[in-house]
Design a protein around this motif. Structure first.
Motif, PDB file in Angstrom:
ATOM      1  N   LEU A  57       0.919  -1.205  -0.095  1.00 44.17           N
ATOM      2  CA  LEU A  57      -0.226  -0.115   0.082  1.00 44.17           C
ATOM      3  C   LEU A  57       0.803   1.338  -0.026  1.00 44.17           C
ATOM      4  CD1 LEU A  57      -2.981   1.377   0.285  1.00 44.17           C
ATOM      5  CD2 LEU A  57      -2.349   1.310   2.713  1.00 44.17           C
ATOM      6  N   MET A  58       1.972   1.188   0.923  1.00 38.16           N
ATOM      7  CA  MET A  58       2.844   2.431   0.738  1.00 38.16           C
ATOM      8  C   MET A  58       3.586   2.765  -0.420  1.00 38.16           C
ATOM      9  SD  MET A  58       1.882   3.651   4.030  1.00 38.16           S
ATOM     10  CE  MET A  58       3.040   4.853   4.093  1.00 38.16           C
ATOM     11  N   GLN A  59       4.097   1.652  -0.840  1.00 40.38           N
ATOM     12  CA  GLN A  59       4.481   1.600  -2.159  1.00 40.38           C
ATOM     13  C   GLN A  59       3.856   2.184  -3.390  1.00 40.38           C
ATOM     14  OE1 GLN A  59       8.031   1.737  -3.425  1.00 40.38           O
ATOM     15  NE2 GLN A  59       6.937   2.220  -5.117  1.00 40.38           N
ATOM     16  N   ASP A  60       2.534   1.575  -3.311  1.00 43.92           N
ATOM     17  CA  ASP A  60       1.608   1.807  -4.386  1.00 43.92           C
ATOM     18  C   ASP A  60       1.206   3.391  -4.412  1.00 43.92           C
ATOM     19  OD1 ASP A  60       1.936  -0.742  -5.474  1.00 43.92           O
ATOM     20  OD2 ASP A  60      -0.069  -1.292  -4.758  1.00 43.92           O
ATOM     21  N   TYR A  61       0.884   3.886  -3.400  1.00 47.37           N
ATOM     22  CA  TYR A  61       0.413   5.086  -3.142  1.00 47.37           C
ATOM     23  C   TYR A  61       1.029   6.396  -2.443  1.00 47.37           C
ATOM     24  CZ  TYR A  61      -3.564   2.725  -5.369  1.00 47.37           C
ATOM     25  OH  TYR A  61      -4.449   1.826  -6.080  1.00 47.37           O
ATOM     26  N   PHE A  62       1.565   5.926  -1.333  1.00 43.33           N
ATOM     27  CA  PHE A  62       2.137   6.805  -0.495  1.00 43.33           C
ATOM     28  C   PHE A  62       3.792   7.081  -0.466  1.00 43.33           C
ATOM     29  CE2 PHE A  62      -1.825   5.335   1.108  1.00 43.33           C
ATOM     30  CZ  PHE A  62      -2.580   6.586   1.289  1.00 43.33           C
ATOM     31  N   ASN A  63       4.486   6.551  -0.798  1.00 45.01           N
ATOM     32  CA  ASN A  63       5.908   6.740  -0.953  1.00 45.01           C
ATOM     33  C   ASN A  63       6.409   7.751  -1.843  1.00 45.01           C
ATOM     34  OD1 ASN A  63       6.401   4.672   0.893  1.00 45.01           O
ATOM     35  ND2 ASN A  63       7.197   3.366  -0.860  1.00 45.01           N
ATOM     36  N   ASP A  64       7.600   8.346  -1.591  1.00 49.05           N
ATOM     37  CA  ASP A  64       8.182   9.618  -2.568  1.00 49.05           C
ATOM     38  C   ASP A  64       7.785   9.450  -4.142  1.00 49.05           C
ATOM     39  OD1 ASP A  64       8.693  11.005  -0.257  1.00 49.05           O
ATOM     40  OD2 ASP A  64      10.665  10.216  -0.291  1.00 49.05           O
ATOM     41  N   ASN A  65       8.172   8.211  -4.466  1.00 50.39           N
ATOM     42  CA  ASN A  65       8.048   7.891  -5.833  1.00 50.39           C
ATOM     43  C   ASN A  65       7.012   6.573  -6.091  1.00 50.39           C
ATOM     44  OD1 ASN A  65       8.228   7.699  -8.722  1.00 50.39           O
ATOM     45  ND2 ASN A  65      10.106   6.357  -8.394  1.00 50.39           N
ATOM     46  N   PRO A  66       5.743   6.744  -5.873  1.00 43.12           N
ATOM     47  CA  PRO A  66       4.521   5.804  -5.863  1.00 43.12           C
ATOM     48  C   PRO A  66       4.360   5.191  -7.258  1.00 43.12           C
ATOM     49  CG  PRO A  66       3.453   7.896  -5.913  1.00 43.12           C
ATOM     50  CD  PRO A  66       5.079   8.080  -5.688  1.00 43.12           C
ATOM     51  N   TYR A  68       1.648   3.982  -8.383  1.00 47.53           N
ATOM     52  CA  TYR A  68       0.371   5.029  -9.003  1.00 47.53           C
ATOM     53  C   TYR A  68       0.545   6.268  -8.580  1.00 47.53           C
ATOM     54  CZ  TYR A  68      -0.924   0.054  -9.264  1.00 47.53           C
ATOM     55  OH  TYR A  68      -0.866  -1.489  -9.604  1.00 47.53           O
ATOM     56  N   GLY A  69       0.158   7.024  -9.829  1.00 48.03           N
ATOM     57  CA  GLY A  69       0.250   8.517  -9.439  1.00 48.03           C
ATOM     58  C   GLY A  69      -1.043   9.067  -8.988  1.00 48.03           C
ATOM     59  N   PRO A  70      -1.118  10.434  -9.065  1.00 49.64           N
ATOM     60  CA  PRO A  70      -2.379  11.262  -8.462  1.00 49.64           C
ATOM     61  C   PRO A  70      -3.587  10.489  -9.230  1.00 49.64           C
ATOM     62  CG  PRO A  70      -0.412  12.550  -9.015  1.00 49.64           C
ATOM     63  CD  PRO A  70      -0.072  11.260  -9.459  1.00 49.64           C
ATOM     64  N   ILE A  71      -3.659  10.398 -10.547  1.00 51.96           N
ATOM     65  CA  ILE A  71      -4.879   9.935 -11.153  1.00 51.96           C
ATOM     66  C   ILE A  71      -5.438   8.811 -10.538  1.00 51.96           C
ATOM     67  CG2 ILE A  71      -5.893   9.270 -13.284  1.00 51.96           C
ATOM     68  CD1 ILE A  71      -3.901  11.227 -14.914  1.00 51.96           C
ATOM     69  N   PHE A  72      -4.630   7.829 -10.247  1.00 56.13           N
ATOM     70  CA  PHE A  72      -4.808   6.590  -9.640  1.00 56.13           C
ATOM     71  C   PHE A  72      -5.246   6.688  -8.125  1.00 56.13           C
ATOM     72  CE2 PHE A  72      -2.263   5.021 -13.197  1.00 56.13           C
ATOM     73  CZ  PHE A  72      -2.987   4.149 -13.944  1.00 56.13           C
ATOM     74  N   PHE A  73      -4.438   7.514  -7.487  1.00 53.17           N
ATOM     75  CA  PHE A  73      -4.915   7.801  -6.211  1.00 53.17           C
ATOM     76  C   PHE A  73      -6.301   8.371  -6.130  1.00 53.17           C
ATOM     77  CE2 PHE A  73      -5.237   9.955  -2.233  1.00 53.17           C
ATOM     78  CZ  PHE A  73      -4.625   9.101  -1.234  1.00 53.17           C
ATOM     79  N   ARG A  74      -6.614   9.145  -6.967  1.00 48.43           N
ATOM     80  CA  ARG A  74      -7.910   9.754  -6.783  1.00 48.43           C
ATOM     81  C   ARG A  74      -9.128   8.827  -7.324  1.00 48.43           C
ATOM     82  NH1 ARG A  74     -10.737  14.542  -6.186  1.00 48.43           N
ATOM     83  NH2 ARG A  74     -12.480  14.890  -7.545  1.00 48.43           N
ATOM     84  N   ARG A  75      -8.639   7.825  -8.259  1.00 49.24           N
ATOM     85  CA  ARG A  75      -9.558   6.912  -8.487  1.00 49.24           C
ATOM     86  C   ARG A  75      -9.974   5.951  -7.605  1.00 49.24           C
ATOM     87  NH1 ARG A  75      -7.632   3.923 -13.954  1.00 49.24           N
ATOM     88  NH2 ARG A  75      -8.120   6.177 -14.784  1.00 49.24           N
ATOM     89  N   ARG A  76      -8.943   5.758  -6.798  1.00 44.82           N
ATOM     90  CA  ARG A  76      -9.040   4.428  -5.625  1.00 44.82           C
ATOM     91  C   ARG A  76      -9.701   5.080  -4.432  1.00 44.82           C
ATOM     92  NH1 ARG A  76      -7.601  -0.928  -5.188  1.00 44.82           N
ATOM     93  NH2 ARG A  76      -7.539  -1.468  -3.095  1.00 44.82           N
ATOM     94  N   PHE A  77      -9.255   6.164  -4.104  1.00 41.71           N
ATOM     95  CA  PHE A  77      -9.617   6.763  -2.851  1.00 41.71           C
ATOM     96  C   PHE A  77     -10.662   7.715  -3.000  1.00 41.71           C
ATOM     97  CE2 PHE A  77      -5.498   5.411  -1.981  1.00 41.71           C
ATOM     98  CZ  PHE A  77      -5.724   4.111  -0.847  1.00 41.71           C
ATOM     99  N   ARG A  78     -11.011   8.082  -4.003  1.00 32.76           N
ATOM    100  CA  ARG A  78     -12.311   9.198  -4.270  1.00 32.76           C
ATOM    101  C   ARG A  78     -11.923  10.710  -3.905  1.00 32.76           C
ATOM    102  NH1 ARG A  78     -14.177   5.737  -7.724  1.00 32.76           N
ATOM    103  NH2 ARG A  78     -15.510   4.266  -6.912  1.00 32.76           N
ATOM    104  N   MET A  79     -10.507  10.973  -3.854  1.00 32.68           N
ATOM    105  CA  MET A  79     -10.358  12.314  -3.440  1.00 32.68           C
ATOM    106  C   MET A  79      -8.627  12.466  -3.515  1.00 32.68           C
ATOM    107  SD  MET A  79     -10.059  11.904   0.695  1.00 32.68           S
ATOM    108  CE  MET A  79     -11.469  10.979   1.070  1.00 32.68           C
TER     109      MET A  79
END
Length: 145
Positions: A57-66, A68-79
């Motif tokens: 989870l941290m590597q996919d969305y929260f690390n410095d170089n995730p 999945y980028g911002p578009i995927f983050f928004r799609r997954r977490f809806r914000m």
């Protein structure tokens, strides 16, 4: 026993009472035997490798170089990630359940991802979601709800 013979009603009543008591004893014996024979079933432990799920989870969305980028983050977490992290900070301040400890991790994700992605069992997921909602209501309820 024949009900039409010359036995008195007291004898018939006593016979019925004796039969009932005998049946009660048989039933009591059945229950006591079944209690002794009852097998104790223990819950099966399922290894879910939560640490690996947390790292993913941290590597996919929260690390410095995730991954999945911002578009995927928004799609997954809806914000947006910035809003998500703001909510995480507020919720951690409202409920210590969401603060990191040496043996647990807390993440604010949607309910449908618990078992498959984060490897969290269903009951833990529901408890986490319920506490998260209560913390959000306490933090933002007056202003937004």
């Amino acid at each position: 026993m024949e009900w039409f013979d010359d036995t008195s009603s007291d004898e018939v009543a006593q016979t019925i009472i004796d039969e009932i008591q005998e049946q009660k004893q048989l039933i009591a014996q059945m229950y006591s035997q079944s209690e002794m024979e009852r097998v104790v079933h223990h819950r099966q432990y399922v290894y879910r490798d939560r640490e690996a799920a947390h790292l993913r989870l941290m590597q996919d969305y929260f690390n410095d170089n995730p991954t999945y980028g911002p578009i995927f983050f928004r799609r997954r977490f809806r914000m947006q990630k910035k809003l998500f992290l703001c909510i995480v900070d507020v919720v951690q301040g409202e409920d210590t359940y969401f603060q990191m400890s040496h043996d647990a991790q807390a993440t604010g994700v949607s309910a449908d991802t618990f078992d498959e992605y984060l490897k969290v069992v269903d009951t833990t997921g529901h408890l986490c979601l319920k506490r998260f909602c209560k913390a959000v209501i306490r933090a933002y309820g007056v202003e937004y709800l």
